[in-house]
Motif scaffolding. Structure first.
Motif, PDB file in Angstrom:
ATOM      1  N   GLY A 117      45.388 -23.010  51.669  1.00  0.00           N
ATOM      2  CA  GLY A 117      45.669 -23.271  53.077  1.00  0.00           C
ATOM      3  C   GLY A 117      44.844 -22.434  54.042  1.00  0.00           C
ATOM      4  O   GLY A 117      44.277 -22.957  55.011  1.00  0.00           O
ATOM      5  N   ALA A 118      44.729 -21.129  53.790  1.00  0.00           N
ATOM      6  CA  ALA A 118      44.043 -20.230  54.724  1.00  0.00           C
ATOM      7  C   ALA A 118      42.539 -20.472  54.776  1.00  0.00           C
ATOM      8  O   ALA A 118      41.868 -19.985  55.688  1.00  0.00           O
ATOM      9  CB  ALA A 118      44.305 -18.774  54.324  1.00  0.00           C
ATOM     10  N   ALA A 119      42.012 -21.206  53.815  1.00  0.00           N
ATOM     11  CA  ALA A 119      40.548 -21.411  53.743  1.00  0.00           C
ATOM     12  C   ALA A 119      40.132 -22.805  54.233  1.00  0.00           C
ATOM     13  O   ALA A 119      38.953 -23.148  54.176  1.00  0.00           O
ATOM     14  CB  ALA A 119      40.075 -21.204  52.302  1.00  0.00           C
ATOM     15  N   ARG A 120      41.074 -23.573  54.736  1.00  0.00           N
ATOM     16  CA  ARG A 120      40.744 -24.975  55.099  1.00  0.00           C
ATOM     17  C   ARG A 120      39.993 -25.093  56.423  1.00  0.00           C
ATOM     18  O   ARG A 120      40.007 -24.197  57.240  1.00  0.00           O
ATOM     19  CB  ARG A 120      42.039 -25.795  55.170  1.00  0.00           C
ATOM     20  N   ARG A 121      39.364 -26.247  56.588  1.00  0.00           N
ATOM     21  CA  ARG A 121      38.616 -26.646  57.784  1.00  0.00           C
ATOM     22  C   ARG A 121      37.479 -25.666  58.092  1.00  0.00           C
ATOM     23  O   ARG A 121      37.145 -25.419  59.242  1.00  0.00           O
ATOM     24  CB  ARG A 121      39.542 -26.791  59.007  1.00  0.00           C
ATOM     25  N   GLN A 122      36.892 -25.147  57.037  1.00  0.00           N
ATOM     26  CA  GLN A 122      35.709 -24.287  57.202  1.00  0.00           C
ATOM     27  C   GLN A 122      34.568 -24.786  56.328  1.00  0.00           C
ATOM     28  O   GLN A 122      33.631 -24.038  56.042  1.00  0.00           O
ATOM     29  CB  GLN A 122      36.064 -22.838  56.834  1.00  0.00           C
ATOM     30  N   GLY A 123      34.674 -26.039  55.880  1.00  0.00           N
ATOM     31  CA  GLY A 123      33.565 -26.648  55.156  1.00  0.00           C
ATOM     32  C   GLY A 123      33.599 -26.480  53.645  1.00  0.00           C
ATOM     33  O   GLY A 123      32.711 -26.975  52.956  1.00  0.00           O
ATOM     34  N   LEU A 124      34.627 -25.797  53.126  1.00  0.00           N
ATOM     35  CA  LEU A 124      34.635 -25.529  51.685  1.00  0.00           C
ATOM     36  C   LEU A 124      34.886 -26.800  50.863  1.00  0.00           C
ATOM     37  O   LEU A 124      34.221 -27.031  49.844  1.00  0.00           O
ATOM     38  CB  LEU A 124      35.681 -24.458  51.358  1.00  0.00           C
ATOM     39  N   ALA A 163      45.574 -38.598  54.822  1.00  0.00           N
ATOM     40  CA  ALA A 163      44.506 -38.965  55.761  1.00  0.00           C
ATOM     41  C   ALA A 163      43.411 -37.913  55.811  1.00  0.00           C
ATOM     42  O   ALA A 163      42.229 -38.241  56.002  1.00  0.00           O
ATOM     43  CB  ALA A 163      45.100 -39.182  57.154  1.00  0.00           C
ATOM     44  N   GLY A 164      43.767 -36.631  55.637  1.00  0.00           N
ATOM     45  CA  GLY A 164      42.763 -35.573  55.712  1.00  0.00           C
ATOM     46  C   GLY A 164      41.727 -35.705  54.609  1.00  0.00           C
ATOM     47  O   GLY A 164      40.511 -35.653  54.866  1.00  0.00           O
ATOM     48  N   ALA A 165      42.197 -35.878  53.371  1.00  0.00           N
ATOM     49  CA  ALA A 165      41.257 -36.024  52.253  1.00  0.00           C
ATOM     50  C   ALA A 165      40.436 -37.304  52.412  1.00  0.00           C
ATOM     51  O   ALA A 165      39.227 -37.321  52.150  1.00  0.00           O
ATOM     52  CB  ALA A 165      42.016 -36.029  50.932  1.00  0.00           C
ATOM     53  N   GLN A 166      41.078 -38.384  52.869  1.00  0.00           N
ATOM     54  CA  GLN A 166      40.323 -39.635  53.076  1.00  0.00           C
ATOM     55  C   GLN A 166      39.208 -39.423  54.097  1.00  0.00           C
ATOM     56  O   GLN A 166      38.089 -39.923  53.930  1.00  0.00           O
ATOM     57  CB  GLN A 166      41.263 -40.743  53.543  1.00  0.00           C
ATOM     58  N   ALA A 167      39.515 -38.667  55.157  1.00  0.00           N
ATOM     59  CA  ALA A 167      38.494 -38.413  56.186  1.00  0.00           C
ATOM     60  C   ALA A 167      37.316 -37.656  55.590  1.00  0.00           C
ATOM     61  O   ALA A 167      36.149 -37.948  55.874  1.00  0.00           O
ATOM     62  CB  ALA A 167      39.117 -37.626  57.350  1.00  0.00           C
ATOM     63  N   LEU A 168      37.626 -36.673  54.742  1.00  0.00           N
ATOM     64  CA  LEU A 168      36.556 -35.898  54.096  1.00  0.00           C
ATOM     65  C   LEU A 168      35.693 -36.809  53.215  1.00  0.00           C
ATOM     66  O   LEU A 168      34.455 -36.771  53.287  1.00  0.00           O
ATOM     67  CB  LEU A 168      37.174 -34.777  53.258  1.00  0.00           C
ATOM     68  N   TYR A 169      36.333 -37.656  52.410  1.00  0.00           N
ATOM     69  CA  TYR A 169      35.567 -38.519  51.509  1.00  0.00           C
ATOM     70  C   TYR A 169      34.718 -39.529  52.299  1.00  0.00           C
ATOM     71  O   TYR A 169      33.582 -39.812  51.924  1.00  0.00           O
ATOM     72  CB  TYR A 169      36.503 -39.260  50.552  1.00  0.00           C
ATOM     73  N   GLU A 170      35.293 -40.064  53.366  1.00  0.00           N
ATOM     74  CA  GLU A 170      34.516 -41.025  54.183  1.00  0.00           C
ATOM     75  C   GLU A 170      33.310 -40.356  54.820  1.00  0.00           C
ATOM     76  O   GLU A 170      32.225 -40.933  54.889  1.00  0.00           O
ATOM     77  CB  GLU A 170      35.425 -41.660  55.244  1.00  0.00           C
ATOM     78  N   LEU A 171      33.516 -39.119  55.250  1.00  0.00           N
ATOM     79  CA  LEU A 171      32.407 -38.361  55.832  1.00  0.00           C
ATOM     80  C   LEU A 171      31.252 -38.238  54.831  1.00  0.00           C
ATOM     81  O   LEU A 171      30.085 -38.244  55.206  1.00  0.00           O
ATOM     82  CB  LEU A 171      32.932 -36.966  56.188  1.00  0.00           C
TER      83      LEU A 171
END
Ligand SMILES: CC(C)(COP(=O)(O)OP(=O)(O)OC[C@H]1O[C@@H](n2cnc3c(N)ncnc32)[C@H](O)[C@@H]1OP(=O)(O)O)[C@@H](O)C(=O)NCCC(=O)NCCS
Length: 163
Positions: free
Chosen positions: A81-88, A117-125
């Motif tokens: 959780g603490a490492a999310r939304r930083q490109g990892l 939805a978050g993981a789907q957004a990452l995969y679509e990206l």
């Protein structure tokens, strides 16, 4: 924060399972299943760590891509959780995509919960597209899976033309 990636080994099993059970709850894999994944010659698992805290695993991801199969599957990805939304998460998946290409895969598949939805957004990206729905794939929650695919075209190289 910056991270480095390295190939996961059996020594990472406890750290991976701590994130796995926190993040996936009722969908979490058993320790036996994860141990088998880490040991399989057909798999490729990475863990991410901060160089300042090399003993702490902040994320992991796994690929199944047997040599000669021509295709592969993203088996899992999770970031603490603490490492999310930083490109990892993106870096982990891109590293698996590169490995799949090196193993000769021309297509890469994955399943993701319809309510993630978050993981789907990452995969679509990253270029994955939804190709099918598996009804009730995730039990006991009875949530559908979206099957996604990324095509990996073979690289074209041409001799440099002068003049
Ligand atoms: C999905 C997961 C791995 C993403 O990891 P992450 O390190 O936070 O992802 P990144 O920082 O690389 O995100 C890259 C991009 O993907 C998209 N994205 C990632 N998480 C998102 C979210 N929760 N909501 C919307 N978009 C998201 C964004 O476009 C993001 O770019 P931005 O932060 O500049 O907007 C992480 O949220 C996680 O571990 N979730 C729980 C486990 C899980 O669902 N795994 C997937 C199972 S199929």
């Amino acid at each position: 924060m910056t991270w480095q990636l390295r190939r996961a080994t059996a020594a990472d099993l406890d750290a991976i399972m701590t994130i796995e059970s926190n993040v996936f709850g009722s969908d979490a894999w058993s320790v036996e299943l994860m141990r088998g994944e880490l040991a399989s010659p057909h798999s490729y698992y990475l863990v991410a760590f901060s160089p300042d805290v090399p003993d702490r695993v902040d994320g992991y991801a796994g690929l199944l891509a047997p040599l000669g199969a021509g295709e592969g599957d993203i088996q899992t990805v999770a970031v603490a959780g603490a490492a999310r939304r930083q490109g990892l998460g993106r870096t982990l998946i891109l590293s698996l995509v590169n490995e799949a290409r090196d193993r000769g895969a021309s297509e890469l598949f994955l399943e993701v919960r319809a309510d993630n939805a978050g993981a789907q957004a990452l995969y679509e990206l990253l270029g994955f597209e939804q190709i099918a729905v598996r009804a009730g794939y995730y039990q006991p929650d009875n949530v559908d899976a979206h099957v996604m695919r990324l095509r990996l075209p073979a690289p074209h190289t041409k001799p440099a033309v002068s003049g």
